[in-house]
Motif scaffolding. Structure first.
Motif, mmCIF file in Angstrom:
data_model
loop_
_atom_site.group_PDB
_atom_site.id
_atom_site.type_symbol
_atom_site.label_atom_id
_atom_site.label_comp_id
_atom_site.label_asym_id
_atom_site.label_seq_id
_atom_site.Cartn_x
_atom_site.Cartn_y
_atom_site.Cartn_z
ATOM 1 N N TRP A 1 -103.509 29.643 117.139
ATOM 2 C CA TRP A 1 -102.759 28.908 117.855
ATOM 3 C C TRP A 1 -103.919 28.669 119.439
ATOM 4 N N ARG B 1 -105.334 22.682 113.554
ATOM 5 C CA ARG B 1 -104.315 22.689 113.545
ATOM 6 C C ARG B 1 -103.589 22.877 111.984
ATOM 7 N N PHE C 1 -97.532 24.101 113.532
ATOM 8 C CA PHE C 1 -97.353 22.861 115.002
ATOM 9 C C PHE C 1 -97.963 21.809 114.121
ATOM 10 N N SER D 1 -95.491 20.175 120.145
ATOM 11 C CA SER D 1 -96.521 19.291 118.563
ATOM 12 C C SER D 1 -94.996 18.195 119.485
ATOM 13 N N PRO E 1 -96.395 25.805 119.700
ATOM 14 C CA PRO E 1 -96.201 24.951 118.818
ATOM 15 C C PRO E 1 -95.386 24.096 118.854
#
Length: 192
Positions: free
Chosen positions: A44, A143, A177, A96, A92
């Motif tokens: 992340w 990602r 994500f 998103s 995430p």
């Protein structure tokens, strides 16, 4: 030594061996879950770095386009609002949604830029769009890596009997994500 003492001694040794084996297994599971969670956090962090780079490029891009299309203020405001929302997003799930909004706003900005041939030939604009395109590609790659790492970790949290220890020690699933809107899933086209 009497038979009872021998039996008690054997039972004690069996309990020690079984208990020690379970303790070692528990330590191994716990350490594996910690490694998994840290791998997710690391993946992340890599996404976060690229999202920040993307967010830093956008004001420069907007300013460049503004010089050619100053009457498109509504589009500029949408891009800046979407960027600010993306910058403020954490984790995430929020990212998103915010990144999806930002990608849609960028599409509008590039549609505006399409109408200005002088802008499309501007060296600064061309450099910014190339950097943004590269960043979008990098975001897509990390990602995918993040989602793979999160999937592996989530499986380890849910598999029996590890799920028993995961629940006790507070290891929870990590969100993916993902961009949910099919139109937004594709990176914005920045080629003119």
């Amino acid at each position: 030594m009497s038979a009872i003492v021998v039996i008690l001694l054997i039972a004690f040794i069996v309990v020690l061996v079984v208990g020690g084996g379970l303790a070692l297994w528990g330590i191994g599971v716990y350490n594996g879950l910690v490694r998994g969670r840290e791998a997710v956090n690391n993946a992340w962090a890599q996404i976060d770095v690229l999202l920040k780079r993307r967010h830093d490029l956008i004001p420069n891009l907007v300013e460049t386009v503004k010089g050619y299309a100053s009457h498109e203020s509504e589009t500029f405001e949408k891009v800046i609002q979407a960027r600010n929302g993306a910058v403020a997003a954490t984790g995430p799930q929020q990212s998103s949604a915010a990144e999806g909004m930002l990608t849609g706003a960028l599409r509008q900005l590039f549609a505006v830029a399409e109408a200005y041939p002088d802008l499309k030939a501007n060296q600064n604009f061309m450099q910014l769009q190339a950097e943004l395109s590269t960043t979008e590609d990098e975001i897509a790659g990390v990602r995918s890596r993040y989602n793979d790492v999160a999937k592996g970790y989530n499986i380890s949290v849910k598999e029996f009997p590890r799920n028993l220890l995961a629940g006790i020690f507070g290891f929870n699933e990590e969100p993916y994500f993902e961009v949910e809107d099919a139109e937004v899933q594709a990176a914005p086209k920045v080629q003119f």
